[in-house]
Design a protein around this motif. Structure first.
Motif, PDB file in Angstrom:
ATOM      1  N   SER A 146     -17.575   0.181  32.930  1.00 18.33           N
ATOM      2  CA  SER A 146     -18.032   1.237  32.019  1.00 18.33           C
ATOM      3  C   SER A 146     -17.261   1.129  30.706  1.00 18.33           C
ATOM      4  CB  SER A 146     -17.818   2.628  32.640  1.00 18.33           C
ATOM      5  OG  SER A 146     -16.438   2.866  32.878  1.00 18.33           O
ATOM      6  N   ARG A 168     -21.274  -1.530  18.363  1.00 16.23           N
ATOM      7  CA  ARG A 168     -22.628  -1.347  18.883  1.00 16.23           C
ATOM      8  C   ARG A 168     -23.644  -2.088  18.018  1.00 16.23           C
ATOM      9  NH1 ARG A 168     -22.362   3.802  19.677  1.00 16.23           N
ATOM     10  NH2 ARG A 168     -22.094   3.617  21.929  1.00 16.23           N
ATOM     11  N   ASP A 225     -24.538  -1.317  26.799  1.00 18.76           N
ATOM     12  CA  ASP A 225     -24.065  -0.232  25.940  1.00 18.76           C
ATOM     13  C   ASP A 225     -23.866   1.058  26.725  1.00 18.76           C
ATOM     14  OD1 ASP A 225     -23.451   1.425  23.848  1.00 18.76           O
ATOM     15  OD2 ASP A 225     -25.395   1.319  22.881  1.00 18.76           O
ATOM     16  N   SER A 226     -24.754   1.325  27.665  1.00 25.12           N
ATOM     17  CA  SER A 226     -24.689   2.584  28.425  1.00 25.12           C
ATOM     18  C   SER A 226     -24.197   2.374  29.861  1.00 25.12           C
ATOM     19  CB  SER A 226     -26.072   3.243  28.444  1.00 25.12           C
ATOM     20  OG  SER A 226     -27.029   2.382  29.038  1.00 25.12           O
TER      21      SER A 226
END
Length: 308
Positions: A146, A168, A225-226
């Motif tokens: 994560s 990002r 990214d998530s």
């Protein structure tokens, strides 16, 4: 694809597999799978990372296939696996589970090595029935569960919203990578490899990464990214070793240390001074030796336990 997908000679040129097959995942996606080494030998499964392919494991395949059955597969959309519709951690788990069920006999055990997104596939699949049936030990190379964008060191700024926002944009760019040029090699080396990486290592990685389709690279960047697979770490109950380079900008050592702290059955961490994100290429002998050690220790133990 006309662009060369890997180097054609040297230690990182992929060896010719003993056989190839296509595995169908749960949603119908097709996966290219290669099998190397003698039938009946201890099994090893290799899962590559984001923008890579089976070619990434060339050094490990060449070493291990002497006395192991080495199974390597292209993640969906990568290498010779066709582009798929779904991109998610569930899809990663589905694909790994399908490969295990198709290539291993009922009850047959294997050691899995996962690099970067391949390690995330392992974490995503840790609670699956096929994983628990077939996996006896795991090697996690240069991976995390994560906060990948928040912890990335690709952008040389202090941690915070500005660094996260710029990271990002860089990792999630839709821009084509273009041909492998001297500038492209320098950029890839900065972002993914240690400063001392030899030119032939950089070239091998550049050829693989630049061959990844732009749309596939972008689609998986959104998943990363998530990413939140902390629950998968807690479910990974088999003996698990961790390898990380101290100069890894993509998944810096903070991720490896978090894995070690949360894994139920961690059997050690190896931090490699000055190495970057591409540890199987940057330290091929060490990664192969770790896989061999896990196979020798835990596959033998598992066989003895089953025979008791």
């Amino acid at each position: 694809m006309s662009r060369l997908m890997h180097v054609a000679s040297g230690p990182y040129a992929p060896p010719v597999p003993a056989r190839e097959l296509t595995v169908t995942s749960a949603d119908g996606s097709r996966l290219h799978v290669e099998v190397h080494g003698p039938e009946g030998a201890p099994a090893v499964v290799l899962a590559h990372g984001w923008t890579c392919s089976t070619a990434f494991w060339a050094a490990q395949v060449r070493d291990l296939a002497v006395d192991h059955r080495v199974i390597a597969y292209d993640q969906r959309g990568h290498g010779r696996s066709p582009v798929a519709v779904a991109h998610s951690t569930d899809a990663l788990a589905d694909d790994l589970e399908a490969v295990l069920e198709e290539t291993l006999a009922p009850g047959e055990k294997a050691v899995i090595a996962g690099h970067s997104m391949g390690g995330m596939a392992v974490l995503a699949a840790a609670g699956r029935a096929a994983f628990r049936e077939h996996v006896v030990a795991v090697l996690l190379c240069s991976t995390g569960s994560s906060r990948l964008v928040d912890e990335s060191l690709v952008v040389p700024l202090r941690a915070g919203r500005m660094r996260t926002r710029l990271t990002r944009k860089i990792l999630g760019t839709r821009a084509p990578l273009g041909p492998v040029t001297p500038t492209a090699r320098r950029i890839l080396k900065y972002g993914t490899m240690g400063p001392g990486s030899a030119p032939h290592m950089v070239e091998a990685c550049a050829r693989i990464v630049h061959a990844c389709p732009r749309a596939v690279r972008y689609a998986w960047s959104r998943v990363l990214d998530s990413l939140d697979l902390d629950h998968g770490v807690r479910e990974l109950a088999v003996p698990t070793a961790v390898v990380v380079g101290t100069a890894d900008r993509m998944t810096p050592p903070v991720h490896a240390r978090a894995l070690v702290a949360a894994l139920p059955n961690c059997v050690g961490i190896t931090e490699l001074p000055g190495l970057g994100h591409m540890t199987p290429v940057e330290a091929p002998e060490l990664v192969s030796a770790k896989i061999r050690e896990l196979a020798a220790t835990y596959m033998e133990f598992d066989q003895v336990k089953e025979g008791a």
